[in-house]
Scaffold this motif. Structure first.
Motif, short mmCIF file in Angstrom:
data_model
loop_
_atom_site.label_atom_id
_atom_site.label_comp_id
_atom_site.label_asym_id
_atom_site.label_seq_id
_atom_site.Cartn_x
_atom_site.Cartn_y
_atom_site.Cartn_z
N VAL A 6 0.85 -1.20 0.00
CA VAL A 6 0.00 0.00 0.00
C VAL A 6 0.89 1.25 0.00
O VAL A 6 0.65 2.20 -0.76
N THR A 98 2.89 13.79 8.97
CA THR A 98 2.30 12.74 8.14
C THR A 98 2.88 11.37 8.50
O THR A 98 2.18 10.36 8.40
N PHE B 87 -1.73 15.87 6.35
CA PHE B 87 -2.02 14.88 5.30
C PHE B 87 -1.08 15.10 4.12
O PHE B 87 -0.36 16.09 4.08
N TYR B 88 -1.17 14.18 3.15
CA TYR B 88 -0.45 14.38 1.89
C TYR B 88 -1.31 15.34 1.06
O TYR B 88 -2.40 14.97 0.62
N TRP B 90 -1.25 16.42 -1.84
CA TRP B 90 -1.54 16.10 -3.24
C TRP B 90 -2.70 15.10 -3.37
O TRP B 90 -3.23 14.92 -4.45
N GLU B 95 -9.33 10.04 -1.55
CA GLU B 95 -8.15 9.20 -1.77
C GLU B 95 -7.46 8.89 -0.44
O GLU B 95 -7.02 7.76 -0.22
N PHE B 96 -7.37 9.89 0.43
CA PHE B 96 -6.68 9.67 1.70
C PHE B 96 -7.42 8.63 2.53
O PHE B 96 -6.80 7.73 3.12
N PHE B 99 -6.79 5.26 1.13
CA PHE B 99 -5.40 4.89 1.46
C PHE B 99 -5.34 4.34 2.89
O PHE B 99 -4.75 3.29 3.15
N VAL B 100 -6.00 5.03 3.82
CA VAL B 100 -6.02 4.58 5.21
C VAL B 100 -6.75 3.23 5.31
O VAL B 100 -6.29 2.32 6.00
N GLU B 102 -6.90 0.94 3.07
CA GLU B 102 -5.99 -0.09 2.56
C GLU B 102 -4.96 -0.47 3.62
O GLU B 102 -4.61 -1.64 3.78
N LEU B 103 -4.47 0.55 4.36
CA LEU B 103 -3.50 0.26 5.42
C LEU B 103 -4.13 -0.62 6.50
O LEU B 103 -3.44 -1.40 7.16
N GLY B 144 -9.41 14.32 9.66
CA GLY B 144 -8.60 13.59 10.65
C GLY B 144 -9.47 12.69 11.50
O GLY B 144 -9.11 11.53 11.77
N GLN B 147 -10.64 9.69 9.31
CA GLN B 147 -9.62 8.66 9.10
C GLN B 147 -9.38 7.84 10.37
O GLN B 147 -9.06 6.66 10.30
#
Lengths: 253, 313
Positions: A6, A98, B87-88, B90, B95-96, B99-100, B102-103, B144, B147
């Motif tokens: 990931v 981050t 956060f990122y 971009w 998406e964030f 992404f979390v 998936e983690l 925040g 997530q």
């Protein structure tokens, strides 16, 4: 390894989204196209400009000159690019928070490091392929021949050298709070390692020998192989990952 | 089994103790307020409990597992909202969250539906496809929180969850925290006392790295709240103040002046006796009485007293 794939996907996307791949590839491409041109036409340029009565003997440039000049240039600019790409990879993430956000999830810190190293390695791989192809193709066009196999080996050795530069920079990025400090220390260590490669006996086993060996392969100059330097460099890449992991484990996020 | 437990947890930076021997237990499925002024050691405690900082000494357990760095299994059941979430930039909000997800190894379908559900809950659906770099501080705070809930955590650490929110945002977040109570233990660090009063079952107060007290809000009132009588007069009540100070049922007499009206605050040790004798003493003084009111201290008053060391524990 928990979270690795990931994170790797995220790092790959980041390389594109933040234009790192494009910038690094553009620099390699610039020198890949520019070096053969300069090598070929520098003597003619000097003749055209005039030497003011002074006789300068310029040897006729060859395709090997073009290829070795390119790798020589990239071994300097590439190092600088590697440091610039990797110096903030961990330091900046820790500073902005981050890293804390990601590492509060079920993610191993080693996965966090390896994903960054692999994604940055990918950026340099793309750049090396594009820059190398450009240089080889243009050399062929201008000189009519180019030692493809020697140049391929030389680029592989250069790639290993960049992997070490990325590893060292990542280590300092995990150690330092400030990315500029990380970059400065990484650059200093890489220059030191390259400088001591000229030492007798021990120098043969140091990373700086990779570039010299690559040049000999392009020039088809008979000489000893420097497998010792390859093994030592690979070990140093591994060690830099290990020390980065140790440093990140102890890091206050 | 407590959801969170720590024994003598200590964190020192050189000579400074950011946290000094914290021993604490937080029961399962409770909302626990961790109160303290700025710099008291709240964020340090949360980071130690999350394994993001190494203790100088002491141990901690979360959800039955001992806290250590690099323990992915433990983190599968924990949610975390840092004090200033970053956060990122971009990435987009959607998406964030994916992404979390998936983690946390959520399946594709579950990840998608959970992230959409949380975007809705965080009131970020319209901004879901915008880059996070363009989000306001409040939007980042809500993202925040979203997530931190992606994995439906058993233990949730919230470091100052309402600090960047407007009143409506705060109300929504507090309501959401209340709803989590059935399935989640919430450890919420804050310095906003009204939030604690509204949602927390129990609380701990910390100052200068040291635990001052742990209690429920009701217990805290019962233990430390001393009823006071606020009195306002037409004339200077100095003579009455002197007389009151000599009464055995009076603990403290303070002079007040509200809008140029002289007054007294009388803290009674025996409220019942005060209710009977205070009106008589006022009548005997011959002063013109403007206001007579019995007041109870707020949690804020108790907090300030505890932190300043005015109250005995």
């Amino acid at each position: 390894m928990s979270g690795f794939w990931v994170l790797l996907r995220k790092e790959f996307r980041e390389q594109f989204k933040t234009s790192k791949v494009i910038i690094v590839a553009a620099v390699f491409l610039f020198f890949g196209l520019g070096t053969p041109l300069l090598t070929k036409y520098t003597p003619e340029l000097i003749k055209a400009v005039g030497t003011g009565g002074i006789t300068i003997e310029m040897p006729t440039p060859t395709s090997s000159d073009s290829l070795t000049e390119y790798t020589s240039t990239m071994s300097q600019f590439g190092v600088l690019m590697a440091v610039l790409v990797a110096m903030g990879a961990i330091a900046k993430e820790v500073e902005t928070g981050t890293a804390a956000m990601v590492l509060s999830k079920p993610v191993r810190r080693l996965a966090f490091i390896l994903a960054k190293l692999k994604a940055e390695g990918f950026t340099f791989l793309v750049a090396l392929i594009l820059g190398g192809l450009a240089c080889w193709g243009y050399t062929m066009l201008l000189f009519g021949d180019a030692n493809a196999l020697g140049f391929l080996y030389q680029n592989l050795l250069l790639g290993l050298f960049f992997a070490l530069c990325l590893g060292i920079t990542l280590f300092f990025s995990s150690l330092m709070k400030n990315q500029l400090a990380a970059g400065g220390l990484a650059l200093a260590l890489i220059i030191f390692l390259s400088a001591i490669s000229g030492l007798p006996w021990v120098g043969r086993y140091l990373p700086g020998q990779l570039i010299n060996w690559g040049n000999r392969l392009v020039l088809k100059v008979p000489g000893t192989s420097e497998w010792g330097a390859v093994v030592v460099t690979a070990l140093l890449v591994g060690l830099s990952v290990y020390f980065t992991w140790l440093s990140l484990r102890k890091k206050e996020l | 089994m407590p959801a969170i437990k720590c024994e003598n947890l200590t964190k020192r930076y050189g000579a400074v103790a950011a946290l000094d021997g914290l021993t604490l237990e937080v029961p399962e499925n409770s909302i626990f307020g961790f109160l303290g002024p700025n710099g008291a050691g709240k964020t340090t405690t949360v980071k130690l409990l999350m394994g993001m900082s190494r203790p100088t000494s002491g141990r901690a357990w979360v959800d039955g597992e001992e806290v250590a760095a690099d323990t992915p299994a433990m983190r599968s059941h924990i949610g975390y909202l840092p004090d200033v979430p970053n956060f990122y930039n971009w990435m987009t909000g959607a998406e964030f969250l994916r992404f979390v997800g998936e983690l946390y190894h959520l399946s594709g379908v579950d990840n998608k539906s959970r992230s959409e559900e949380l975007l809705e809950l965080a009131d970020l659906k319209k901004a879901a496809k915008r880059k996070i770099g363009g989000y306001s501080r409040g939007m980042k705070q809500r993202l925040g929180l979203a997530q931190s809930l992606m994995n439906r955590p058993r233990v949730l650490f919230l470091d100052e969850p309402c600090s960047a929110l407007d009143p409506m945002g705060r109300r929504d977040v507090l309501n959401l925290i209340l709803r989590l109570k059935q399935s989640t233990t919430v450890f919420m660090s804050t310095h906003i006392l009204s939030d604690v009063e509204r949602v927390c079952d129990a609380l701990a107060i910390i100052n200068k790295g040291k635990l001052i007290t742990t209690s429920t809000v009701a217990e805290l009132h019962a233990r430390y709240a001393r009823s006071s009588f606020e009195l306002e007069f037409e004339e200077d009540p100095s003579a009455l103040a002197t007389k009151l100070e000599s009464q055995p049922w009076v603990m403290k007499v303070e002079k007040l002046e509200i809008n140029h009206i002289p007054g007294l605050r009388v803290q009674a040790g025996d409220v019942s006796q005060a209710k009977h004798e205070l009106p008589q003493l006022i009548a005997q003084s011959g002063l013109g009485l403007v206001r007579y009111e019995m007041t109870m201290p707020s949690l804020e008053d108790i907090f300030v007293k505890l932190v300043e060391g005015d109250a005995k524990i």
